[in-house]
Write a protein that holds these residues in place. Structure first.
Motif, PDB file in Angstrom:
ATOM      1  N   LEU A   4     -12.525   1.775  -2.965  1.00  0.00           N
ATOM      2  CA  LEU A   4     -11.753   1.086  -4.005  1.00  0.00           C
ATOM      3  C   LEU A   4     -10.943  -0.031  -3.367  1.00  0.00           C
ATOM      4  CD1 LEU A   4     -10.034   3.876  -6.186  1.00  0.00           C
ATOM      5  CD2 LEU A   4     -11.700   2.201  -6.984  1.00  0.00           C
ATOM      6  N   SER A   5     -10.742  -1.087  -4.130  1.00  0.00           N
ATOM      7  CA  SER A   5      -9.836  -2.158  -3.727  1.00  0.00           C
ATOM      8  C   SER A   5      -8.994  -2.517  -4.932  1.00  0.00           C
ATOM      9  CB  SER A   5     -10.595  -3.419  -3.299  1.00  0.00           C
ATOM     10  OG  SER A   5     -11.673  -3.098  -2.471  1.00  0.00           O
ATOM     11  N   GLY A   6      -7.813  -3.056  -4.678  1.00  0.00           N
ATOM     12  CA  GLY A   6      -6.977  -3.456  -5.800  1.00  0.00           C
ATOM     13  C   GLY A   6      -5.570  -3.714  -5.349  1.00  0.00           C
ATOM     14  N   ALA A   7      -4.664  -3.546  -6.301  1.00  0.00           N
ATOM     15  CA  ALA A   7      -3.263  -3.800  -6.010  1.00  0.00           C
ATOM     16  C   ALA A   7      -2.444  -2.628  -6.504  1.00  0.00           C
ATOM     17  CB  ALA A   7      -2.808  -5.089  -6.685  1.00  0.00           C
ATOM     18  N   LEU A   8      -1.263  -2.510  -5.946  1.00  0.00           N
ATOM     19  CA  LEU A   8      -0.370  -1.443  -6.378  1.00  0.00           C
ATOM     20  C   LEU A   8       1.072  -1.873  -6.178  1.00  0.00           C
ATOM     21  CD1 LEU A   8       0.739   0.045  -3.548  1.00  0.00           C
ATOM     22  CD2 LEU A   8      -1.511   1.069  -3.630  1.00  0.00           C
ATOM     23  N   SER A   9       1.943  -1.257  -6.948  1.00  0.00           N
ATOM     24  CA  SER A   9       3.370  -1.436  -6.707  1.00  0.00           C
ATOM     25  C   SER A   9       3.984  -0.062  -6.531  1.00  0.00           C
ATOM     26  CB  SER A   9       4.032  -2.185  -7.862  1.00  0.00           C
ATOM     27  OG  SER A   9       4.024  -1.384  -9.018  1.00  0.00           O
ATOM     28  N   VAL A  10       5.003   0.000  -5.715  1.00  0.00           N
ATOM     29  CA  VAL A  10       5.700   1.259  -5.450  1.00  0.00           C
ATOM     30  C   VAL A  10       7.179   1.018  -5.697  1.00  0.00           C
ATOM     31  CG1 VAL A  10       6.257   3.016  -3.718  1.00  0.00           C
ATOM     32  CG2 VAL A  10       4.030   1.897  -3.666  1.00  0.00           C
ATOM     33  N   SER A  11       7.829   1.908  -6.410  1.00  0.00           N
ATOM     34  CA  SER A  11       9.281   1.833  -6.526  1.00  0.00           C
ATOM     35  C   SER A  11       9.829   3.248  -6.461  1.00  0.00           C
ATOM     36  CB  SER A  11       9.690   1.150  -7.820  1.00  0.00           C
ATOM     37  OG  SER A  11       9.129   1.823  -8.915  1.00  0.00           O
ATOM     38  N   THR A  12      11.084   3.352  -6.053  1.00  0.00           N
ATOM     39  CA  THR A  12      11.639   4.682  -5.837  1.00  0.00           C
ATOM     40  C   THR A  12      12.874   4.899  -6.697  1.00  0.00           C
ATOM     41  OG1 THR A  12      13.118   4.031  -4.032  1.00  0.00           O
ATOM     42  CG2 THR A  12      10.870   4.631  -3.441  1.00  0.00           C
ATOM     43  N   GLN A  13      13.105   6.167  -6.988  1.00  0.00           N
ATOM     44  CA  GLN A  13      14.219   6.550  -7.849  1.00  0.00           C
ATOM     45  C   GLN A  13      15.556   6.125  -7.246  1.00  0.00           C
ATOM     46  OE1 GLN A  13      14.531  10.762  -8.218  1.00  0.00           O
ATOM     47  NE2 GLN A  13      15.902  10.673  -9.971  1.00  0.00           N
ATOM     48  N   ASN A  14      15.700   6.224  -5.932  1.00  0.00           N
ATOM     49  CA  ASN A  14      16.997   5.881  -5.327  1.00  0.00           C
ATOM     50  C   ASN A  14      17.122   4.398  -5.017  1.00  0.00           C
ATOM     51  OD1 ASN A  14      15.485   5.469  -3.040  1.00  0.00           O
ATOM     52  ND2 ASN A  14      16.302   7.200  -1.894  1.00  0.00           N
ATOM     53  N   GLU A  15      16.164   3.608  -5.461  1.00  0.00           N
ATOM     54  CA  GLU A  15      16.222   2.144  -5.370  1.00  0.00           C
ATOM     55  C   GLU A  15      16.223   1.622  -3.936  1.00  0.00           C
ATOM     56  OE1 GLU A  15      19.453   0.729  -7.786  1.00  0.00           O
ATOM     57  OE2 GLU A  15      18.643   1.626  -9.603  1.00  0.00           O
ATOM     58  N   LYS A  16      15.893   2.476  -2.974  1.00  0.00           N
ATOM     59  CA  LYS A  16      15.856   2.012  -1.592  1.00  0.00           C
ATOM     60  C   LYS A  16      14.671   1.096  -1.340  1.00  0.00           C
ATOM     61  CE  LYS A  16      17.857   5.412   1.586  1.00  0.00           C
ATOM     62  NZ  LYS A  16      17.489   6.479   2.523  1.00  0.00           N
TER      63      LYS A  16
ATOM     64  N   ILE B  65      -6.934  -1.653   0.243  1.00  0.00           N
ATOM     65  CA  ILE B  65      -8.364  -1.356   0.370  1.00  0.00           C
ATOM     66  C   ILE B  65      -8.446   0.096   0.813  1.00  0.00           C
ATOM     67  CG2 ILE B  65     -10.519  -1.951   1.522  1.00  0.00           C
ATOM     68  CD1 ILE B  65      -9.326  -4.679   2.155  1.00  0.00           C
ATOM     69  N   TYR B  66      -9.299   0.855   0.146  1.00  0.00           N
ATOM     70  CA  TYR B  66      -9.309   2.306   0.346  1.00  0.00           C
ATOM     71  C   TYR B  66     -10.734   2.758   0.623  1.00  0.00           C
ATOM     72  CZ  TYR B  66      -9.486   7.116  -1.547  1.00  0.00           C
ATOM     73  OH  TYR B  66      -9.718   8.448  -1.757  1.00  0.00           O
ATOM     74  N   ASP B  67     -10.921   3.423   1.736  1.00  0.00           N
ATOM     75  CA  ASP B  67     -12.239   3.920   2.131  1.00  0.00           C
ATOM     76  C   ASP B  67     -12.122   5.400   2.468  1.00  0.00           C
ATOM     77  OD1 ASP B  67     -14.595   4.633   3.373  1.00  0.00           O
ATOM     78  OD2 ASP B  67     -14.274   3.387   5.151  1.00  0.00           O
ATOM     79  N   ALA B  68     -12.467   6.244   1.501  1.00  0.00           N
ATOM     80  CA  ALA B  68     -12.341   7.683   1.717  1.00  0.00           C
ATOM     81  C   ALA B  68     -13.444   8.215   2.626  1.00  0.00           C
ATOM     82  CB  ALA B  68     -12.365   8.422   0.372  1.00  0.00           C
TER      83      ALA B  68
ATOM     84  N   ILE C  15     -15.701  -2.425  -1.787  1.00  0.00           N
ATOM     85  CA  ILE C  15     -14.875  -3.147  -0.824  1.00  0.00           C
ATOM     86  C   ILE C  15     -15.526  -4.498  -0.581  1.00  0.00           C
ATOM     87  CG2 ILE C  15     -14.025  -3.144   1.549  1.00  0.00           C
ATOM     88  CD1 ILE C  15     -13.925  -0.072   1.306  1.00  0.00           C
ATOM     89  N   PRO C  16     -14.958  -5.571  -1.177  1.00  0.00           N
ATOM     90  CA  PRO C  16     -15.607  -6.882  -1.060  1.00  0.00           C
ATOM     91  C   PRO C  16     -15.776  -7.327   0.390  1.00  0.00           C
ATOM     92  CG  PRO C  16     -13.909  -6.926  -2.756  1.00  0.00           C
ATOM     93  CD  PRO C  16     -13.801  -5.595  -2.071  1.00  0.00           C
TER      94      PRO C  16
END
Ligand SMILES: *[C@@H]1O[C@H](CO)[C@@H](O)[C@H](O)[C@H]1NC(C)=O
Ligand SMILES: *[C@@H]1O[C@H](CO)[C@@H](O)[C@H](O)[C@H]1NC(C)=O
Ligand SMILES: *[C@@H]1O[C@H](CO)[C@@H](O)[C@H](O)[C@H]1NC(C)=O
Length: 213
Positions: A28-40, A48-51, A179-180
């Motif tokens: 798989l390929s793509g984009a992601l965002s991560v955010s945390t509860q404590n705002e750190k 890019i993900y290759d299992a 995976i392009p």
């Protein structure tokens, strides 16, 4: 008799449609965002993900404790190596990686929270049918929520309870299967010269906060 056949068919359909835990496509390929509860922490990344080869590349910009950072990391789980790639000056840091590889999947013993439509079901192309699952993480005593598309098991959102950050929420988007550019999963030549840094092994989460420099 006929009623019984109809009933059996209905039941069969019901059984066939009940969502089951699933594993996302191995490439798989793509984009992601991560955010945390404590705002750190906040970050936006291309991934890019290759299992199959247990390799992940993350190129991100983010903010950790109010400090913005950029990072380009290649994680080779089989070898237990994390490469921090600095393309602009063609240098590389090689750091021991201690995390095991976890494939993108709904664990077999996850509980179904429900099926829902993200967006709208009123018109074609307006919505996405998803299944949401939850369960416990025995190692940390925390909980997880994982939402995947009902068709294709494509990750949509994940939320994981952690000690350091509280809930860590990840949103996946623009995913494509495959995976392009597979060369992105090999360390660049200038990385091969880098010696292993003499530091404590890092875990997967270290990708999301630059504690060094
Ligand atoms: C980040 O900045 C905000 C606003 O300036 C402040 O309230 C907060 O304490 C800062 N957080 C950290 C971890 O430094
Ligand atoms: C290359 O860039 C990285 C990140 O900006 C920096 O930490 C490192 O010191 C630089 N290396 C050299 C040899 O200039
Ligand atoms: C679910 O399965 C995992 C391993 O597959 C196991 O570690 C965990 O204890 C199980 N959780 C429950 C609630 O049974």
């Amino acid at each position: 008799m006929r009623a019984l056949v109809v009933l059996a068919c209905l039941l069969a359909v019901c059984v066939a449609q009940r969502p089951r835990p699933c594993r996302s496509p191995p490439l798989l390929s793509g984009a992601l965002s991560v955010s945390t509860q404590n705002e750190k922490l906040w970050t936006y990344a291309k991934y890019i993900y290759d299992a199959l080869g247990q390799r992940v590349r993350i190129r991100e910009i983010g903010s950790y404790q109010n400090q913005t950072f950029k990072q380009d990391a290649l994680l080779l789980f089989r070898q237990g190596i994390l490469y921090e790639i600095h393309d602009h000056n063609r240098t590389c840091k090689r750091v021991p990686l201690k995390s095991d590889f976890h494939p993108l999947e709904v664990p077999r013993n996850a509980s179904l929270l429900g099926q829902a439509v993200v967006g709208s079901s009123s018109g074609p192309g307006q919505g996405l049918l998803i299944n949401s699952w939850y369960g416990d993480i025995p190692q940390t005593g925390g909980k997880y929520l994982f939402t995947v598309s009902a068709f294709g098991c494509i990750p949509v959102t994940a939320a994981v309870q952690t000690k350091e950050f509280g809930w860590v929420a990840t949103n996946y988007f623009n995913n494509v299967i495959g995976i392009p550019d597979p060369s992105m999963l090999n360390p660049p030549d200038y990385c091969l010269r880098a010696d292993m840094e003499d530091v404590e092994p890092v875990d997967f989460f270290s990708v999301f906060h630059k504690n060094n420099e």
